[in-house]
Design a protein around this motif. Sequence first.
Motif, short mmCIF file in Angstrom:
data_model
loop_
_atom_site.label_atom_id
_atom_site.label_comp_id
_atom_site.label_asym_id
_atom_site.label_seq_id
_atom_site.Cartn_x
_atom_site.Cartn_y
_atom_site.Cartn_z
N THR A 7 -5.79 19.96 3.50
CA THR A 7 -5.04 21.20 3.36
C THR A 7 -5.46 21.79 2.00
OG1 THR A 7 -3.14 20.24 2.19
CG2 THR A 7 -3.10 20.15 4.62
N SER A 8 -4.80 22.82 1.57
CA SER A 8 -5.20 23.42 0.29
C SER A 8 -5.05 22.46 -0.88
CB SER A 8 -4.42 24.71 0.03
OG SER A 8 -3.05 24.45 -0.07
N ARG A 9 -4.01 21.60 -0.85
CA ARG A 9 -3.78 20.69 -1.97
C ARG A 9 -3.90 19.22 -1.63
NH1 ARG A 9 2.02 22.09 -4.05
NH2 ARG A 9 2.42 22.01 -1.81
N LEU A 10 -3.95 18.89 -0.35
CA LEU A 10 -3.80 17.50 0.07
C LEU A 10 -4.99 16.99 0.86
CD1 LEU A 10 -0.14 17.79 1.40
CD2 LEU A 10 -0.87 16.99 -0.88
N LEU A 11 -5.21 15.70 0.76
CA LEU A 11 -6.10 14.98 1.64
C LEU A 11 -5.23 13.96 2.38
CD1 LEU A 11 -8.93 14.22 2.70
CD2 LEU A 11 -9.02 12.53 0.86
N LEU A 12 -5.21 14.07 3.70
CA LEU A 12 -4.47 13.14 4.55
C LEU A 12 -5.51 12.21 5.16
CD1 LEU A 12 -2.34 15.87 6.36
CD2 LEU A 12 -1.83 14.71 4.21
N ARG A 13 -5.28 10.91 5.08
CA ARG A 13 -6.26 9.95 5.57
C ARG A 13 -5.53 8.68 6.00
NH1 ARG A 13 -5.69 6.16 2.03
NH2 ARG A 13 -5.54 6.57 -0.19
N PRO A 14 -6.18 7.86 6.84
CA PRO A 14 -5.54 6.60 7.23
C PRO A 14 -5.19 5.74 6.01
CG PRO A 14 -7.40 7.07 8.65
CD PRO A 14 -7.45 8.07 7.53
N LEU A 15 -4.08 5.06 6.11
CA LEU A 15 -3.68 4.13 5.05
C LEU A 15 -4.71 3.01 4.93
CD1 LEU A 15 0.11 3.95 5.82
CD2 LEU A 15 -0.86 4.59 3.61
N GLN A 16 -4.88 2.53 3.71
CA GLN A 16 -5.82 1.46 3.40
C GLN A 16 -5.09 0.36 2.63
OE1 GLN A 16 -8.51 3.69 0.97
NE2 GLN A 16 -9.32 4.86 2.68
N PRO A 17 -5.60 -0.87 2.66
CA PRO A 17 -4.97 -1.93 1.88
C PRO A 17 -4.80 -1.58 0.40
CG PRO A 17 -6.52 -2.88 3.42
CD PRO A 17 -6.70 -1.38 3.49
N SER A 18 -5.71 -0.78 -0.14
CA SER A 18 -5.63 -0.40 -1.56
C SER A 18 -4.48 0.56 -1.86
CB SER A 18 -6.96 0.21 -2.01
OG SER A 18 -7.26 1.35 -1.23
N ASP A 19 -3.78 1.04 -0.82
CA ASP A 19 -2.61 1.90 -1.02
C ASP A 19 -1.35 1.10 -1.29
OD1 ASP A 19 -3.94 4.40 -0.59
OD2 ASP A 19 -3.89 4.02 1.58
N ALA A 21 -0.02 -0.46 -3.89
CA ALA A 21 0.78 -0.15 -5.08
C ALA A 21 1.54 1.16 -4.90
CB ALA A 21 -0.11 -0.10 -6.32
N GLY A 22 0.88 2.16 -4.31
CA GLY A 22 1.56 3.43 -4.05
C GLY A 22 2.67 3.27 -3.04
N MET A 23 2.42 2.48 -1.99
CA MET A 23 3.47 2.23 -1.00
C MET A 23 4.65 1.49 -1.62
SD MET A 23 2.95 3.36 2.16
CE MET A 23 3.55 2.24 3.43
N PHE A 24 4.36 0.55 -2.51
CA PHE A 24 5.45 -0.17 -3.16
C PHE A 24 6.25 0.77 -4.06
CE2 PHE A 24 7.22 -2.80 -6.61
CZ PHE A 24 8.07 -3.57 -5.85
N ALA A 25 5.57 1.64 -4.81
CA ALA A 25 6.27 2.62 -5.65
C ALA A 25 7.17 3.51 -4.80
CB ALA A 25 5.27 3.46 -6.44
N VAL A 41 12.09 -1.97 -0.28
CA VAL A 41 11.32 -3.21 -0.35
C VAL A 41 11.48 -3.84 -1.74
CG1 VAL A 41 9.67 -2.45 1.40
CG2 VAL A 41 9.15 -2.10 -1.02
N LYS A 42 11.28 -5.15 -1.80
CA LYS A 42 11.47 -5.87 -3.05
C LYS A 42 10.18 -6.49 -3.58
CE LYS A 42 16.35 -6.90 -2.21
NZ LYS A 42 16.55 -5.66 -1.54
N SER A 43 9.12 -6.46 -2.76
CA SER A 43 7.86 -7.06 -3.20
C SER A 43 6.68 -6.26 -2.65
CB SER A 43 7.74 -8.51 -2.71
OG SER A 43 7.53 -8.54 -1.31
N ILE A 44 5.58 -6.33 -3.36
CA ILE A 44 4.38 -5.64 -2.90
C ILE A 44 3.87 -6.24 -1.59
CG2 ILE A 44 2.66 -6.98 -4.18
CD1 ILE A 44 1.48 -4.03 -4.84
N SER A 47 5.11 -4.25 1.24
CA SER A 47 4.33 -3.02 1.40
C SER A 47 2.99 -3.32 2.07
CB SER A 47 4.12 -2.34 0.05
OG SER A 47 5.36 -1.96 -0.49
N GLN A 48 2.38 -4.42 1.71
CA GLN A 48 1.12 -4.81 2.34
C GLN A 48 1.32 -5.08 3.83
OE1 GLN A 48 0.33 -8.08 -0.32
NE2 GLN A 48 -0.91 -6.82 -1.70
N ASN A 49 2.44 -5.68 4.19
CA ASN A 49 2.75 -5.93 5.60
C ASN A 49 2.95 -4.62 6.36
OD1 ASN A 49 2.58 -8.71 5.35
ND2 ASN A 49 4.77 -8.96 4.98
#
Length: 175
Positions: A7-19, A21-25, A41-44, A47-49
């Motif tokens: 979009t004008s400001r965003l990139l939407l893409r499939p989630l990756q394992p490297s996401d 920390a962001g998912m935990f935040a 959630v209480k642990s990273i 989020s990985q799961n």
Amino acid sequence: MKTSIETSRLLLRPLQPSDDAGMFALDSNPNVHLFLGNQPVKSIEESQNVIAIITKQYVDNGIGRWAVTDKSSGEFLGWAGLKLERNVNGRETFYDFGYRLREEFWGKGYTTEAGKAWIDYGFNEMKLPVINAFVAAGNAASRRVLEKCGLQHTENFLYDDGPECWYEIRRSDQS
């Protein structure tokens, strides 16, 4: 399944394992979970799961929630997208539009921007006849996002013992 949507400001893409920390935040913030059962959630590892479950949905259903990132910086803002959902509000299956952003990105129009891109994708790429969403009745901000994306509130129902609002948009409603 496409590999990204811009979009004008965003990139939407499939989630990756490297996401993770962001998912935990995102999902460790109690304010984010206010209308989602109040179980952050209480642990990273949790989020990985979640990321692993969503990436399996890509394989099993050809679609699932995607990362929402800032196009210029690459920063993980949250997720949005379509998901094949089952057995909610008397519907055996339906495509649900959903989203969740980190609190510091609320109120900036990112969710609406991502939502409009997903509605377009659902109708024009997936050729869906209808897209649905449901939201806690008390979540006025989320309801406004759905309405800005063109979805209409069609009914109320109970889900997990709480009042919910059912929304839908039909391809035939698009001009």
